[in-house]
Each structure stands twice: as C-alpha cells, then as structure tokens.
Design a protein around this motif. Structure first.
Motif, PDB file in Angstrom:
ATOM      1  N   VAL A 360      -8.380 -13.367  -2.468  1.00 34.03           N
ATOM      2  CA  VAL A 360      -9.595 -14.180  -2.609  1.00 34.03           C
ATOM      3  C   VAL A 360      -9.841 -14.764  -3.995  1.00 34.03           C
ATOM      4  CG1 VAL A 360     -10.682 -12.790  -0.796  1.00 34.03           C
ATOM      5  CG2 VAL A 360     -11.161 -12.256  -3.193  1.00 34.03           C
ATOM      6  N   SER A 361      -9.207 -14.264  -5.031  1.00 33.83           N
ATOM      7  CA  SER A 361      -9.622 -14.654  -6.382  1.00 33.83           C
ATOM      8  C   SER A 361      -8.907 -15.910  -6.872  1.00 33.83           C
ATOM      9  CB  SER A 361      -9.367 -13.510  -7.369  1.00 33.83           C
ATOM     10  OG  SER A 361      -7.999 -13.458  -7.715  1.00 33.83           O
ATOM     11  N   GLY A 362      -9.511 -16.527  -7.867  1.00 35.21           N
ATOM     12  CA  GLY A 362      -8.934 -17.717  -8.464  1.00 35.21           C
ATOM     13  C   GLY A 362      -7.598 -17.480  -9.117  1.00 35.21           C
ATOM     14  N   GLY A 363      -7.302 -16.240  -9.431  1.00 35.45           N
ATOM     15  CA  GLY A 363      -6.015 -15.927 -10.025  1.00 35.45           C
ATOM     16  C   GLY A 363      -4.864 -16.019  -9.038  1.00 35.45           C
ATOM     17  N   TYR A 364      -5.177 -16.066  -7.719  1.00 40.07           N
ATOM     18  CA  TYR A 364      -4.120 -16.010  -6.707  1.00 40.07           C
ATOM     19  C   TYR A 364      -4.178 -17.109  -5.656  1.00 40.07           C
ATOM     20  CZ  TYR A 364      -3.276 -11.391  -8.669  1.00 40.07           C
ATOM     21  OH  TYR A 364      -2.987 -10.356  -9.534  1.00 40.07           O
ATOM     22  N   GLY A 366      -4.168 -20.370  -5.813  1.00 38.92           N
ATOM     23  CA  GLY A 366      -3.171 -21.395  -6.057  1.00 38.92           C
ATOM     24  C   GLY A 366      -1.767 -20.921  -5.773  1.00 38.92           C
ATOM     25  N   GLU A 367      -1.480 -19.644  -6.070  1.00 39.40           N
ATOM     26  CA  GLU A 367      -0.141 -19.109  -5.834  1.00 39.40           C
ATOM     27  C   GLU A 367       0.150 -18.987  -4.338  1.00 39.40           C
ATOM     28  OE1 GLU A 367       3.680 -17.274  -6.640  1.00 39.40           O
ATOM     29  OE2 GLU A 367       2.399 -18.873  -7.417  1.00 39.40           O
ATOM     30  N   ILE A 368      -0.846 -18.597  -3.543  1.00 39.71           N
ATOM     31  CA  ILE A 368      -0.636 -18.538  -2.093  1.00 39.71           C
ATOM     32  C   ILE A 368      -0.311 -19.928  -1.563  1.00 39.71           C
ATOM     33  CG2 ILE A 368      -1.673 -17.979   0.136  1.00 39.71           C
ATOM     34  CD1 ILE A 368      -3.472 -15.959  -1.353  1.00 39.71           C
ATOM     35  N   VAL A 369      -1.083 -20.930  -2.014  1.00 34.74           N
ATOM     36  CA  VAL A 369      -0.828 -22.304  -1.586  1.00 34.74           C
ATOM     37  C   VAL A 369       0.574 -22.740  -2.013  1.00 34.74           C
ATOM     38  CG1 VAL A 369      -1.538 -24.719  -1.857  1.00 34.74           C
ATOM     39  CG2 VAL A 369      -3.271 -22.927  -1.595  1.00 34.74           C
ATOM     40  N   THR A 399      -5.265 -22.732  -9.244  1.00 41.91           N
ATOM     41  CA  THR A 399      -6.390 -22.846  -8.318  1.00 41.91           C
ATOM     42  C   THR A 399      -7.270 -24.028  -8.686  1.00 41.91           C
ATOM     43  OG1 THR A 399      -6.357 -20.457  -7.893  1.00 41.91           O
ATOM     44  CG2 THR A 399      -8.401 -21.626  -7.390  1.00 41.91           C
ATOM     45  N   GLU A 400      -7.405 -24.320  -9.959  1.00 45.01           N
ATOM     46  CA  GLU A 400      -8.190 -25.475 -10.381  1.00 45.01           C
ATOM     47  C   GLU A 400      -7.636 -26.759  -9.781  1.00 45.01           C
ATOM     48  OE1 GLU A 400      -9.789 -27.118 -14.638  1.00 45.01           O
ATOM     49  OE2 GLU A 400      -7.616 -26.941 -14.388  1.00 45.01           O
ATOM     50  N   THR A 401      -6.304 -26.880  -9.716  1.00 47.48           N
ATOM     51  CA  THR A 401      -5.678 -28.082  -9.170  1.00 47.48           C
ATOM     52  C   THR A 401      -6.014 -28.267  -7.697  1.00 47.48           C
ATOM     53  OG1 THR A 401      -3.840 -27.926 -10.741  1.00 47.48           O
ATOM     54  CG2 THR A 401      -3.482 -29.270  -8.781  1.00 47.48           C
ATOM     55  N   ILE A 402      -5.858 -27.210  -6.906  1.00 43.58           N
ATOM     56  CA  ILE A 402      -6.150 -27.353  -5.478  1.00 43.58           C
ATOM     57  C   ILE A 402      -7.653 -27.525  -5.251  1.00 43.58           C
ATOM     58  CG2 ILE A 402      -4.085 -26.106  -4.797  1.00 43.58           C
ATOM     59  CD1 ILE A 402      -5.828 -23.697  -4.151  1.00 43.58           C
TER      60      ILE A 402
END
Length: 541
Positions: A360-364, A366-369, A399-402
């Motif tokens: 759920v966090s912003g740290g991850y 973007g990586e899942i995507v 995450t900022e990008t997505i």
C-alpha cells in the motif's frame, strides 16, 4: 555458440520444471502455462539478454515468454487485482487483521506499542508553545498559539512563527551533542526572529518534540536514544542516554528559557493535532513512503508486559493510552498476493518485515506497477516489446510518476505521455503510443485502488478492535474521526476518496452507518501535535 546452446538448455529445463511443479500443486496444464507466461519470476534465462537484467530481479528475460494480446494481458491484471477489493474479501481481511492486533497486544515487542500519552487534549489548553519536528531531511521549529475549541473553526491553533532547516549531510555528520547543539542554535534563531508571541523573560516556554527515529521511551518527556540510521551520527557516544535531557542541556547552554515536556512519534502527533480541535478523533493514519496508524485504546486490554517498567503514578492515572500500532507490520499470511507481489518480496532484503507496507505505501506502489509493466512489455508487446533501459532497475518507476499519470483524464493523455516520456524515454524502441500510456494508467489504477481498499480494511480492523475493547456495538457507534496525512493520501489522485468509499462499505457490512468513520486531513500534524502534547503535559502536571 556453445554458451548460447547451454543457455537455451537452461531455459528449457526451467520451463519444464516449472510446469511439473505447477502440476504437482494440482494446477491444470493450461493454468501452469498461463502462470509461466505472466510470471516475472518462474523463468530466469541467464546470460541471454543482459539488457533486460534477466535472472537478477526475478523477471523473465526479453524474448523468453509467450506472446499474448494487450487486452488479454490487461484482463489478466484485472483478474489478479480486482478480487482483492471485493467487500467479502475485505471483511475477511479486516477480521484477520483484528485478530492479529489482539495477539500483538499480548507479547509482540514490535507493534501495538502503548505510548506514554494517556491523555487526549480537553480542548481548553491555551497558551503559546514551542513545537519541534525532527525528520530525516528537515528540522522544523514553530511557535504555536493554542486558543481552544471555543475559537472560530479552524482558528483553534495558530502558527505565530515557523522555520524549516535543511538537514544536509554536514548536519548528519555532527557527532553526539554537536547535533543537539545545532538544534538548540536553530531554536534560538527562530525565537529571536519572532515578531510576536512569547516573552523569553517569562516562565519557561513549554516544548513538544515530534521525533521520527527510534527511542526507548521511558516517560512522556524522556526516551533512551537509539541508533538513528539514515547517515546520522547524533547517537555517536550517546546510545542509551536520555533524549529529553540531551536536548534540554543543549538549550540551557545557549541560555534558552524553554522546557521539554513531551516527546511523540508522527502517528501520535497526528492524532493529537486533530483531537485538539475535534474530540471525536480516536485514530490517526499516516500513508506516504511508509504506512502507520495510531489508536486510542483502554489500558486494561493490554497484557501488563506491554507497558514495561512505568511509574505507579502513570498506571494510577492512565485509563486509556495512545497506541503506536506499527500498522505496516500486519497482514502476514492474509494479504491478497499476486505473482508481482511475490516477485517484489523475492527481491527484497526483508521480505516478511512489513507485509502491509509492501502492498500500500508510496515506497512500493510504483515498483509493483513496474513489475506488471515489464511483463506487459515482454508478453503483450507494450513499447514494441522493448524494455526502456531506465525501467530495468528495481524501483526506477516512482509512485510520484504513476500518480501524475493517473491524474490525467484528457482524451489524448498528453500530460501522462509527457511525464512518462520525460523520465523513461527509450532510444532502443519506439516512443510510447497512446495504447502504451493508457495501459500504464490502467495497471496503476488497479494497483492503487487495491492499495486503498487494503488501507480501508486496516482502518476498519482498528475501528472494530476499539468497538470490542469499549463494548460498543457497530450499530450504536458514534461518529469518529481518523486524522490522516502523508503524500499518498494527500496527493495520489482519488486515493483518499477510494479509501473512504471502501471504509464506508466495510462499516455498513459490520452493521454501522455510512460515514460514521471519517477520514479527515490533519494539516501540519507533526508541529501541531507536538505543541498539543507539550500543552497537555505542561498544563496537566
């Protein structure tokens, strides 16, 4: 030629071994092959194509996977993520987390940690207080005037003076007391620069501190200093010494007429900041790079060892306590994992340490995507089947990008295309076409909506826990606020709205009323919460 033949042999061996393993787990042959097509971790073709970093990130090498259509791939992604957000599944997850909360209140030393804050503000605390907020990159100082709940709405607290100081590498390298002396100098600089507020010749100015690093708290104003990490050397030679005394001593050396009354973490500060203005606040939720929550609970439901060694006076006074849940650590064995989540954890140095945070966090996010996108490039021909070099490295898709891409709802997706191309343009393949950008937005939406639903399940589990602890039936539960902050809840498009919608559905499924649990933004929560904590301690002592 020999290395190529050997490599292809390894690919074939891995392929057939994967099928056999899948069949042994009672999967059909068709399902086994489908899993291999879309899995980023089953086939590791070593030394076939170094540009895809195959075999090091748990991703399939380019050219080694079966091709499918884009629509079919996106349907697979939807089927993987959407069921996680069904009400039935979320109710089950909430119940599982609630049980884990209860278990952790018995003997878990890492989460469901009672703070020393046993008093919520009454709302009549008034005066001028100094708030300190020490984070990983900034030190903030503010002089805050508390006017009470009787003041005009939104004017209960007023920041008279505020200063932000960058904690650069030079500051991080300050060893031991030199760091705290630097803090005291910044406090003096802020106070001397004020044009209104406290007269330093009067009684000591009460301070509250929001401290974003580990300490072993021993009282409301005291805690044993532990290693800070992140390049800080402040604990050098001071491990185990009292943080409150260290700050107080540095301030005294500069002749500052101040007194530290309270130390709080970010989740406690967020709860206190909103509780000062609204007495129905009982929870706080932080969701940015990480995730955490605080809750106000009765003391009697905790096993005595959870409180450690505390003065008898504290136990006589404390009927309730603000609890640092460390929410990120819950969800083991019950979170709805996809093959891409599995791949993320497989490459993680601590794959089981913070289960919920990985989802759920912003740290991850973007990586899942990114992991899903890599599969889409390899199996469905996104980006012409060529992985942009900038996306090969783990965590290269922020995450900022997505978030920016999901905020673009224009027909031509011009802004989304522009932001992605500016960060991940590839010279090896064609530029992203509208179908590519739309696919990324679709994948990101599935990931972010699932995250919002899982956060809602966590909040609902805490609400259910408190109802049970207080003997409150969901049907009779009164309106309760969840104070929130953090970059994901504040800035990710639609995230807070999705989270509230899922939360409403869970409350209704429990027999409660829609809107009875409300997410409310807590502005400047670290500073205001620190000031309120200092005020409650100073005026209550």
């Amino acid at each position: 030629m020999q290395p190529f033949i050997a490599a292809m042999s390894k690919v074939r061996q891995a392929f057939f071994a994967a099928i056999v393993r899948s069949l042994l787990r009672t999967k059909s042959l068709l399902k086994a092959i489908l899993n291999i097509w879309i899995s980023p971790s089953i086939i590791k073709a070593q030394n076939v194509d170094a540009n895809t970093n195959g075999g090091t990130n748990g991703e399939a090498s380019h050219g080694s996977t079966k091709k499918i259509g884009l629509n079919e791939f996106l349907q697979i992604v939807e089927r993987a993520f959407r069921p996680s957000s069904s009400r039935k599944r979320l109710v089950e997850l909430s119940e599982g987390m609630r049980k884990q909360f209860w278990e952790s209140m018995e003997d878990n030393p890492l989460c469901m940690l009672p703070s020393y804050n046993h008093q919520l503000p009454m709302g009549d605390e008034r005066g001028t207080f100094l708030a300190l907020d020490v984070g990983g990159s900034t030190f903030r100082v503010a002089l805050i005037e508390l006017s009470g709940r009787g003041a005009e709405t939104g004017q209960e607290a007023r920041i008279l003076k505020r200063a932000t100081f960058k904690i650069n590498n030079g500051v991080k390298q300050l060893k031991g007391v030199l760091f705290f002396d630097w803090m005291a100098e910044r406090i003096e600089e802020t106070l001397l620069g004020q044009s209104e507020g406290h007269d330093m010749s009067e009684a000591p100015l009460s301070m509250g501190l929001a401290w974003s690093f580990p300490i072993e708290q021993t009282s409301l104003r005291s805690g044993l200093l532990q290693g800070m990490g992140k390049g800080f050397l402040a604990a050098h030679g001071l491990l185990g010494q009292d943080l409150g005394d260290l700050i107080q001593a540095s301030c005294s050396r500069r002749g500052l007429n101040v007194h530290l009354n309270a130390i709080v973490n970010d989740s406690s500060a967020t709860l206190l900041s909103k509780a000062y203005a609204d007495p129905t606040t009982r929870f706080a939720l932080i969701l940015g790079t990480g995730v955490n929550a605080a809750i106000h609970l009765p003391v009697h439901i905790f096993a005595p060892p959870k409180f450690g060694v505390r003065p008898d006076e504290w136990h006589r006074c404390a009927k309730h306590v603000i609890v640092n849940t460390e929410l990120s650590m819950f969800g083991t064995g019950i979170l709805p994992s996809t093959i891409w989540d599995d791949a993320l954890r497989a490459a993680h140095s601590k794959p089981t340490f913070q289960p919920l945070e990985h989802f759920v966090s912003g740290g991850y996010l973007g990586e899942i995507v990114r992991l899903v996108l890599i599969d889409g490039i390899q199996t469905a021909g996104l980006f012409g089947g060529v992985i942009p070099p900038s996306l090969v490295q783990p965590y290269s898709l922020e995450t900022e990008t997505i978030s920016y891409m999901e905020s673009d709802h224009t027909p031509d997706l011009f802004k989304a295309t522009e932001i992605f191309a500016s960060r991940h343009l590839s010279s090896l393949g064609p530029p992203p076409c509208p179908a590519d950008i739309l696919a990324i937005r679709t994948i990101a939406s599935h990931v972010s909506v699932r995250a919002a639903s899982l956060v809602a399940a966590g909040v609902h589990a805490l609400w259910s826990l408190r109802n049970e602890a207080e003997n409150i039936s969901p049907a009779s539960s009164s309106h309760t606020l969840v104070a929130y902050n953090g970059s994901v809840l504040e800035n990710y498009p639609g995230f807070k709205t999705h989270c509230q919608t899922f939360l409403d559905g869970l409350v209704e499924a429990s027999g409660g009323s829609k809107g009875v649990v409300e997410l409310v933004f807590a502005e400047e929560s670290s500073l205001l919460g620190a000031a309120v904590a200092g005020a409650v301690a100073a005026l209550g002592s």
